[in-house]
Every structure is written in structure tokens, then in C-alpha cells.
Design an enzyme around this catalytic site. Structure first.
Site, mmCIF file in Angstrom:
data_model
loop_
_atom_site.group_PDB
_atom_site.id
_atom_site.type_symbol
_atom_site.label_atom_id
_atom_site.label_comp_id
_atom_site.label_asym_id
_atom_site.label_seq_id
_atom_site.Cartn_x
_atom_site.Cartn_y
_atom_site.Cartn_z
ATOM 1 N N LEU A 1 15.691 12.924 21.467
ATOM 2 C CA LEU A 1 14.749 13.556 22.397
ATOM 3 C C LEU A 1 14.597 12.679 23.635
ATOM 4 O O LEU A 1 13.551 12.088 23.867
ATOM 5 C CB LEU A 1 13.396 13.743 21.710
ATOM 6 C CG LEU A 1 13.128 15.135 21.130
ATOM 7 C CD1 LEU A 1 11.817 15.120 20.348
ATOM 8 C CD2 LEU A 1 13.076 16.199 22.207
ATOM 9 N N HIS A 2 15.657 12.589 24.422
ATOM 10 C CA HIS A 2 15.617 11.779 25.646
ATOM 11 C C HIS A 2 14.955 12.602 26.743
ATOM 12 O O HIS A 2 14.460 13.696 26.488
ATOM 13 C CB HIS A 2 17.028 11.338 26.027
ATOM 14 C CG HIS A 2 17.935 12.476 26.332
ATOM 15 N ND1 HIS A 2 18.337 12.781 27.606
ATOM 16 C CD2 HIS A 2 18.490 13.415 25.528
ATOM 17 C CE1 HIS A 2 19.118 13.849 27.568
ATOM 18 N NE2 HIS A 2 19.225 14.253 26.330
ATOM 19 N N ALA A 3 14.949 12.081 27.949
ATOM 20 C CA ALA A 3 14.135 12.700 28.998
ATOM 21 C C ALA A 3 14.469 14.173 29.245
ATOM 22 O O ALA A 3 13.591 15.021 29.269
ATOM 23 C CB ALA A 3 14.273 11.896 30.288
ATOM 24 N N ALA B 1 13.691 16.307 26.190
ATOM 25 C CA ALA B 1 12.244 16.400 26.051
ATOM 26 C C ALA B 1 11.687 17.383 27.070
ATOM 27 O O ALA B 1 10.802 18.190 26.766
ATOM 28 C CB ALA B 1 11.610 15.018 26.221
ATOM 29 N N GLU C 1 23.066 20.585 23.968
ATOM 30 C CA GLU C 1 23.966 19.556 24.485
ATOM 31 C C GLU C 1 25.244 19.505 23.658
ATOM 32 O O GLU C 1 25.240 19.814 22.476
ATOM 33 C CB GLU C 1 23.264 18.198 24.459
ATOM 34 C CG GLU C 1 22.139 18.149 25.461
ATOM 35 C CD GLU C 1 21.334 16.862 25.362
ATOM 36 O OE1 GLU C 1 20.245 16.827 25.919
ATOM 37 O OE2 GLU C 1 21.820 15.914 24.713
#
Lengths: 599, 89
Positions: B14-16, B19, B87
Site C-alpha cells: 500500500l504505497h502512495a 493508497a 498494478e
């Protein structure tokens, strides 16, 4: 994700390395806010938040315009160009953060609780976030603290702007990781000049133009550089791998394996070409039809002599001396001995004359302590107190240099060159001072050359137009094309919004050059060119055609210029040179220039 | 009130950007939405909180949703997590 950004390539070569991003450091102070002032302070914080949101909205809306959905940038970029959607996806988290209660509410609670200013409250919240992120065990997620840092800095900048005018932060005393590529808003010449000494491989700035002093320094240092790469810092993060292609003005961020291989091959290829040219080191700069041309080198620092030695230059045609005034911290102005040692070092390292240009401070070359000495930076520094004007006004600056130059003239052949001369009076004044210094030195039994040549730079239209009137009073001329073009065409060299108007082939520029060269030749006065134009391979034959016989160029382009000279036949250049001089528009001139270069 | 457990499967967690996508999606629903990881439970409509969960690849998280549109919200958000936030890796 890999993507490509385009700016203005100002110094060629390819560099590959991690990016090191410079941001002006913001200093946060705490002060007390009384209860009755709190609502206003909270409002100030909310306004800053809203302004920060507005900035991001603008950026987001510009992305489709900056990155239209196309890919015509050639083989290098195919498959690596970012789409607008991808770039926008980097901005969305920041926009969400600006709406998050952790930034919209908590700092306000801190302000209420501690009766402190908005900046301080935000800073406290920033410290908390940093601690939380640093406690994470996932390295990638931990690095997201930079996203938060960027957002918080954006708010801080808005807050500080409502308080005080933004100030230039000095960058000079910073450390850089070895082998990195520096990315900054803009760099002062002082910053730029120090970079190779600090292990920087290349640099990229968001502002600046082809002929800003920064760009010129990069070329003379031989490190790849790109300027005018607007908004680059929005898309790059510390540690991203960057390819800088200084020739094309492109950077590739985090290239994939194939692109990386391509650039490494290109890098090797360019090195090989330089290797070929280096064999010309011992060869004379003589045209096909036997005319010997004098090729001098331009230098900035005594250490540049290593690069000069690799070129076999006939001497130094421009020794800039401003470096003596840069990065001085609290050491004050350089004294006579410092000047003297710097000159003698160069004299001993080169065969042939050394042309020392007296201090050319002012304009885009503001140096440490310069502003405080000279007073507030004027609105129009390029037209203000700079070059020989400043020297004649401030003898405490000029006299130690004059004494050092004269003393150095006893060690080897020295020529003294005056920048920014606009009137004959200035030459008389300098000669008067030189006579005074000579008397002093004689009284002190110091050696000097009484016949040391004193020349004027031709950088301003006034002296170019009537160079014949100056001829009796100078020993030589040297044409500085960068300033001459700036002043002739009324183009600020550091303003990239008018950079497209900077045109060495403008008829006005060519006529001035032809006038100066022609009048000097008639009077058998030595005229050289030390501006960027002399070192640009495209113009060498045209300048030879006008009659120029002395070129002074950056060490890195010297051998290329020599290569062109050795493949030029003066007897064939005349007709096309005349046609170029009578050409009415630049596109016709370009076509003729291509012809002369194809001879 | 609905609750369901999920595993974060995309490489970067859950990166930027993930998120942001998650939070933007959660904001479309009126229900109260929370994410829980271990003992830590946060508001799923706050990007800072979601990022501070530090949910890397392989992390077990629980989605807790209460409100009128809780069924649809669970369906959409669950799908988003299971698709690895769209992704590639």
C-alpha cells in the site's frame, strides 16, 4: 516506472547515476501566539493549505499539456515515455494528503494547545510522521516519508511566503554523494563551479538558459548539464537513477535494461570520439591552404590546466578570475598574494601567453559577499555596476589584482584584458592606474613587464560599433560573444523565456563581428574571440571567412575546433561568408551556413 | 457491519499511489470504512493513516465497513485489494 523529460542541453556528454535533489532549506522558528491572535493564525494556516492545493491542481491540470499522448522523441525513448495519467498518479496522493485530517486538523489542535505559530505546529506534526515512517520495517514504504515531506514543505513555503519574501538560500556548503547527478531549481555559478570538485557527474536545473553563466561553466568543466527542465523536481525522487544526455537535453529516469545498455554504448562511443580527437593534440592548427591559426584555451580555475594540457593549446586566451571571489565563507576578499599565486601557477603550466581578465563581477556572477559589498542587487544587473566599471569604482578590489598581474608578468608572458569596456575613458583610467602601480612596484624593487599588453573585451555594442576609435588605445581586442549578443539583441541570458531569441546568426550580430574583425585587421591589431561562438563548431568556418585568426575556446571543444580548422580551405570561404553577411533572414543564413560547413 | 480479511498481493504494497487509489475509492461510499492490521485500526478514508499502516506485500489486513452502502463498498474495495490495485507486479 521509467520516463523521459526534456530541457535545454547546455553541456554535452552522457552521465548515469543517482539523482541528488537540492531544495532550499526552510528554517522553522517557534513563536508564541496569544489567544486573541489564534483565529487569525489558524486562518493563515488554512489559507496556506488552500494555496498548496491550488498549486497542485494547477500542476495536475498542466500535465496533459506538457505530456501530450505522443511519442516522437526517437528510438531512445520508445516505450519509456510516461503517459499523463501515470504522472498524474504521482500527484494524487499529495492532493489527498492536503485534505487529510492529519494535516488539516491536527496542526490546528497543536496550535491551540501550545499557542504556537502555524509553521511550528506543522513542523511538530512532520517530526511525528517522520518517526512513524522510520519505524517501518518495509524499506519501500518507509521511503514514502518523502511524499509527506514534499507536501509539508509545500505548505511551509506557502506559510513563509505570507510572512516574508522568499530568500535565496545559499547552497554552496553542501555535501554531495560521490558520482551523483544534482537536480536543483537553479544553481549559482559558485555552486556550479564547485560541483566536479565534490564528485558530481552532471547537473540538471529547472531554470536557466543556454548561455547563463551556469551553462557556460558546465561546458568548461566538461560535465553534462541540462537547464530549463521545468518542474523536474516534481517527478523525481532522491536516489532515482538518471541518465543525463547533455547533447539532446533529455533525462531518462529509472531507465529499463535496454535503455541503460543503449546509453552506456553511446557513452563509450563519445569517449572513443574524444580519443580520436586527442591524437590532434600535437598537430598544428593550420588550414588546408597553409594559414596558421592561433588556438587558445579559456579557463576558470588554475586546476583547469590539466584539461588544457590535453589539448596542446597555444596559450590561455581567457583566464577568468572571479573564482578567487567565490566560496570564500568568512575569509573576506582575496589579497594580492592569492591573486599572484593563482596567476603564476597557470603561467608555469602553459607554453604561450596567458590572458588574464580582470574581475568581471556583477550581472549573473554574484558571488559570496558580493551583494553586501556592492549594495542591494539592482533590478538590471547586466546594465549595472559590473566588470571594469565596478573595478574602477572599488579600487580596494582592483588594485591588489593589478599589482598581482603586473608582478606575474615578470614570470611569463601575461596579457591583461578588461571586461565590459564601453568608453575610451575607462581604458585611460585603467592605464593611469597601471602606471601608478608600476611606480609603486619599481619603488619596491619588484619585477614586472613594462610593455605588458592591455586589451579590451568587445562585449557591448558601443565598443563594437566604433572599435576603430579604440584601436590606438588598446594592444588587442577579444570578442566576448555571449554578452555582445545579449546586449545587441536585448536578451537576458538568464531568462529562459526569451532564450529562443538568442541568435548568434542575427544579422546585427554578424555585422558587428565583421566590423570589429575587419577594422582590427586593417589596423594590424590582434583580435581574438573568446566567447562561446568561437568554440561552437558550426561557426568556425564563418569566423575564419570573416578573417578571425585567434580563437579562444573551452578546453573540451578545442580539439574539435582544431579538427575543423585543419579541414578548412580559407580561399574557398570568402564567397559564402559574403553571402551570409548579406543574408536577410536567419533561415537563409542557416542554409548558407550548412553549405559553408559542407565545403 | 461487515468485516473481511485480505492479503496485500502487489509488489510495492500500500504505497502512495495504491493508497491514493484505495482512499479515493473508499471516499465514494458513505459508510464508515476502517482498515485493521494487527492491533492497529485506521480510517480508510485518510491517506496518511493508510500509508502509516505500512502494509507491504503479504500483509494480512481486515476491512471493516459499517453503513448503508457497506455491501457494495466491501465488494468494490475487496476487488481492488485482490487485483493488486491494478498494478502489474
Amino acid at each position: 516506472m521509467s520516463f523521459t523529460l526534456h530541457g535545454i542541453g547546455v553541456s554535452r556528454g552522457i552521465a548515469i547515476g543517482p539523482v541528488h535533489i537540492l531544495r532550499p532549506q526552510v528554517e522553522i522558528n517557534e513563536y508564541r501566539i496569544e489567544a486573541e491572535q489564534l483565529p487569525a493564525e489558524i486562518q493563515r494556516y488554512r489559507n496556506a493549505l488552500e494555496q498548496a492545493r491550488e498549486e497542485l491542481r494547477k500542476i495536475r491540470d498542466q500535465i496533459p499539456l506538457i505530456y501530450p499522448a505522443r511519442d516522437n522523441t526517437g528510438e531512445v525513448d520508445s516505450g519509456v515515455s510516461a503517459t499523463a495519467v501515470e504522472i498524474a498518479s504521482f500527484i494524487d496522493p499529495h492532493m489527498l494528503m492536503l485534505d487529510d485530517a492529519m494535516l488539516t486538523q491536527i496542526p490546528i489542535e497543536i496550535m491551540k494547545e501550545k499557542h504556537c505559530n502555524a509553521e511550528w505546529a506543522l513542523q511538530q506534526q512532520h517530526i511525528r510522521f517522520t518517526e512513524l515512517f522510520e519505524a517501518m520495517d518495509n524499506e519501500y514504504l518507509q521511503a514514502r516519508k518523502h511524499d509527506i515531506q514534499q507536501v509539508i514543505e509545500r505548505i511551509q513555503r506557502r506559510l513563509l511566503r505570507t510572512q516574508q519574501p522568499p530568500e535565496e538560500e545559499p547552497l554552496d556548503a553542501r555535501e554531495f554523494p560521490e558520482g551523483c547527478i544534482v537536480l536543483a531549481d537553479d544553481l549559482t555559478p559558485a555552486d556550479t563551479a564547485m560541483m566536479p570538485h565534490r564528485g558530481v557527474k552532471a547537473f540538471v536545473t529547472e531554470h536557466g538558459g543556454m548561455n547563463s553563466h551556469t551553462a557556460i561553466i558546465a561546458r568548461s568543466l566538461g560535465i553534462p548539464a541540462i537547464v530549463g527542465l521545468r518542474s523536474a523536481r516534481r517527478y523525481l525522487r532522491r536516489g532515482d537513477t538518471l541518465v543525463v544526455d547533455g547533447l539532446r537535453g533529455a533525462i531518462v529516469c529509472n531507465p529499463d535494461v535496454r535503455s541503460l545498455r543503449y546509453f552506456k554504448i553511446l557513452q563509450t562511443e563519445q569517449k572513443r570520439r574524444r580519443g580520436e580527437l586527442s591524437r590532434l593534440r600535437e598537430a598544428p592548427a593550420v588550414t588546408c591552404d597553409g594559414q596558421l591559426i592561433t588556438l587558445y584555451a579559456n579557463i576558470e580555475f588554475p586546476t583547469d590546466m590539466q584539461a588544457v594540457k590535453r589539448t596542446g593549446a597555444n596559450g590561455i586566451g581567457l583566464y577568468r578570475t572571479e573564482f578567487l571571489h567565490m566560496n570564500r565563507d568568512d575569509r573576506g576578499q582575496p589579497d594580492e598574494e592569492e591573486h599572484y599565486e593563482a596567476y603564476v601557477h597557470v603561467l608555469r603550466a602553459v607554453d604561450g601567453p596567458v590572458t588574464i581578465r580582470t574581475l568581471d563581477l556583477g550581472a549573473d556572477k554574484q558571488v559570496d559577499g558580493g551583494a553586501s559589498r556592492i549594495g542591494a542587487v539592482p533590478a538590471n544587473p547586466a546594465l549595472g555596476l559590473r566588470g571594469v566599471r565596478l573595478c574602477l569604482k572599488d579600487l580596494s578590489l582592483f588594485k591588489p589584482q593589478l599589482r598581482a598581474i603586473l608582478r606575474a608578468s615578470s614570470v611569463g608572458p601575461v596579457r591583461m584584458m578588461l571586461p565590459m569596456v564601453t568608453s575610451i575613458q575607462e581604458i585611460h583610467q585603467v592605464r593611469q592606474l597601471v602606471r601608478e602601480v608600476q611606480r609603486e612596484l619599481s619603488a619596491e624593487k619588484q619585477a614586472f613587464d613594462p610593455d605588458m599588453p592591455i586589451g579590451a573585451m568587445i562585449e557591448v555594442p558601443s565598443i563594437a560599433i566604433c572599435s576603430d576609435l579604440f584601436i590606438p588605445y588598446v594592444d588587442f581586442f577579444s570578442i566576448g560573444t555571449n554578452d555582445l549578443i545579449q546586449y545587441t539583441l536585448a536578451i537576458d541570458r538568464v531568462d529562459d523565456s526569451v532564450g529562443y531569441l538568442y541568435e548568434p546568426l542575427h544579422p546585427a550580430v554578424l555585422r558587428l563581428l565583421n566590423t570589429v574583425i575587419g577594422q582590427s585587421l586593417n589596423a594590424q591589431k590582434v583580435v581574438s574571440m573568446c566567447g562561446e561562438m568561437a568554440g561552437d563548431g558550426r561557426y568556425v568556418r564563418l569566423l575564419l571567412g570573416m578573417g578571425l585568426r585567434y580563437f579562444s575556446v573551452n578546453p573540451e571543444t578545442l580539439l574539435e575546433v582544431k579538427h575543423i580548422i585543419r579541414h578548412s580551405d580559407l580561399s574557398k570561404l570568402h564567397p559564402l561568408t559574403q553571402r551570409i553577411l548579406h543574408s536577410q533572414d536567419t533561415s537563409e543564413t542557416e542554409a548558407l551556413l550548412a553549405q559553408i560547413n559542407a565545403l | 457491519m461487515l468485516q473481511q480479511d485480505f492479503t496485500i498481493i502487489n509488489k510495492l504494497g500500500l504505497h502512495a499511489r495504491a493508497a491514493a487509489l484505495f482512499v479515493r475509492t473508499a471516499m465514494r461510499f458513505s459508510s464508515c470504512i476502517e482498515l485493521q492490521k494487527g492491533q492497529q485500526r485506521v480510517d480508510a478514508k485518510s491517506i496518511m493513516n493508510v500509508m502509516l499502516l505500512a502494509a507491504g506485500k503479504g500483509t494480512q489486513i481486515q476491512l471493516r465497513i459499517k453503513g448503508e452502502d457497506e455491501i457494495e463498498a466491501m465488494c468494490v474495495l475487496g476487488e481492488l485489494i485482490q487485483s493488486g490495485f491494478g498494478e502489474d507486479e
